[in-house]
Design an enzyme around this catalytic site. Sequence first.
Site, PDB file in Angstrom:
ATOM      1  N   PHE A 158       0.838  -1.206   0.000  1.00 56.62           N
ATOM      2  CA  PHE A 158       0.000   0.000   0.000  1.00 56.62           C
ATOM      3  C   PHE A 158       0.871   1.254   0.000  1.00 56.62           C
ATOM      4  CE2 PHE A 158      -3.806   2.437   1.593  1.00 56.62           C
ATOM      5  CZ  PHE A 158      -4.677   2.006   0.607  1.00 56.62           C
ATOM      6  N   GLY A 159       1.828   1.272  -0.927  1.00 55.43           N
ATOM      7  CA  GLY A 159       2.628   2.483  -1.141  1.00 55.43           C
ATOM      8  C   GLY A 159       1.874   3.405  -2.090  1.00 55.43           C
ATOM      9  N   ARG A 160       2.625   4.259  -2.760  1.00 51.10           N
ATOM     10  CA  ARG A 160       1.982   5.262  -3.630  1.00 51.10           C
ATOM     11  C   ARG A 160       1.085   4.625  -4.679  1.00 51.10           C
ATOM     12  NH1 ARG A 160       7.233   6.099  -3.442  1.00 51.10           N
ATOM     13  NH2 ARG A 160       8.077   7.936  -2.404  1.00 51.10           N
ATOM     14  N   ILE A 161       1.632   3.581  -5.355  1.00 50.42           N
ATOM     15  CA  ILE A 161       0.872   2.999  -6.476  1.00 50.42           C
ATOM     16  C   ILE A 161      -0.306   2.179  -5.957  1.00 50.42           C
ATOM     17  CG2 ILE A 161       1.006   1.601  -8.575  1.00 50.42           C
ATOM     18  CD1 ILE A 161       4.022   2.342  -8.721  1.00 50.42           C
ATOM     19  N   ARG A 245       6.376  -6.571  -9.965  1.00 41.74           N
ATOM     20  CA  ARG A 245       7.560  -7.257 -10.483  1.00 41.74           C
ATOM     21  C   ARG A 245       7.213  -8.724 -10.693  1.00 41.74           C
ATOM     22  NH1 ARG A 245       9.212  -3.095 -11.863  1.00 41.74           N
ATOM     23  NH2 ARG A 245      11.150  -2.032 -11.293  1.00 41.74           N
ATOM     24  N   GLU A 274      11.773 -11.654 -17.374  1.00 41.36           N
ATOM     25  CA  GLU A 274      11.380 -10.946 -18.595  1.00 41.36           C
ATOM     26  C   GLU A 274      12.588 -10.305 -19.271  1.00 41.36           C
ATOM     27  OE1 GLU A 274       8.737  -8.116 -16.440  1.00 41.36           O
ATOM     28  OE2 GLU A 274      10.024  -6.556 -17.310  1.00 41.36           O
ATOM     29  N   HIS A 292       5.350  -4.994 -19.860  1.00 34.45           N
ATOM     30  CA  HIS A 292       5.896  -4.030 -18.891  1.00 34.45           C
ATOM     31  C   HIS A 292       5.649  -2.576 -19.322  1.00 34.45           C
ATOM     32  CE1 HIS A 292       9.086  -3.758 -15.476  1.00 34.45           C
ATOM     33  NE2 HIS A 292       8.239  -2.733 -15.416  1.00 34.45           N
ATOM     34  N   GLY A 294       3.661  -0.311 -17.550  1.00 34.76           N
ATOM     35  CA  GLY A 294       3.081   0.498 -16.476  1.00 34.76           C
ATOM     36  C   GLY A 294       3.322   1.991 -16.603  1.00 34.76           C
TER      37      GLY A 294
HETATM   38  C1  DGY Z   1       9.759   1.104 -12.623  1.00 38.94           C
HETATM   39  O1  DGY Z   1       9.967   2.308 -12.734  1.00 38.94           O
HETATM   40  O2  DGY Z   1      10.222   0.460 -11.705  1.00 38.94           O
HETATM   41  C2  DGY Z   1       8.876   0.440 -13.625  1.00 38.94           C
HETATM   42  O3  DGY Z   1       8.845  -0.919 -13.506  1.00 38.94           O
HETATM   43  C3  DGY Z   1       9.228   0.877 -15.016  1.00 38.94           C
HETATM   44  O4  DGY Z   1       8.676   2.109 -15.152  1.00 38.94           O
END
Ligand code: DGY
Length: 326
Positions: A158-161, A245, A274, A292, A294
Amino acid sequence: MAERKILVTRAWPEEAEARLQAEGLGAVTLRRPDTPMDRAEWMEAAGTYDAILPTVSDRIPAEFYPAAAGKLRIMANYGVGFNHIDIDAARDNGIAVTNTPDVLTDCTADLAMGLLLAAARRIGEGERELRAGNWTGWRPTHMIGKKVTGATLGIIGFGRIGQAMARRAHLGFGMNVVFQDAWEVPEAIKAENGKARQLGSVAEVAAQADFLSLHCPGGAETYKLVNADVFAAMKPGAILVNSARGDVVDEDALFDALDSGRLAGAGLDVYMGEPALDPRFLEYEILVLAPHLGSATQATRAAMGHRAIDNLKAYLAGNTPGDLVT
Ligand code: DGY
């Protein structure tokens, strides 16, 4: 005094590369072609550069760090995750490390929500059917998915993302949010982020979740965190989303959970090892597989470059960079 040497390991958005060259921080090498550096290049770089700006897809050999000691001063990572950098080895060899948090939070959470929706509503599968010319028309039993609105979302990390994902799910889709994180999250943060409820373990979250979304960092502490026990705790028919990850998920256990029906599908952006992909991934129509992506928007990728440059500039000016990891 010899001019300072700076290496950018992969191609960046033009705007960020142009700024780095214009800053006058030293002689900048914008490495081309845009492929991962091999071991020999890393070892050569160790004795050559004062600053390296690496990124998530770099595979840095263990011998690099001692070889770079005394020459390399900073690794200003382009990206928030830094599990590709051996932080202890960097510290032991006097190399500072920074990352780029904040600027990719929204886009990563947007993508996670997109994967959740696509997996729940079988969008990829439907598109493939249509493109293959196999669509026979609307019918009441065609490609039935899983309802998102009002369902329970479990969040690991439950960090920023994770918090941004909670807001999207709760405010946009009326989802109930439960989560697991090692730190005890203050009430105000939970209230502001999807009225989320903190539970004691990953398995407890898995047991309540219709959708389980991973937002924890990679690395030794979270390696195969989502394993057979977690899949066994999940509600039958749950959906997994991973934009964190690849090594957070035990992929053998994931395939077992798909085979047993415990997992109805998954939306995945990251994979163990990956870009090499376990070929089994391609066998399951119900998986939504992204490469990948995101942080992959123009605005965010430029912002990541600017953030890495800000960190580098601060460090070289003798100040503490805003995003110092070690
Ligand atoms: C990160 O920044 O760690 C992402 O996986 C790639 O943007």
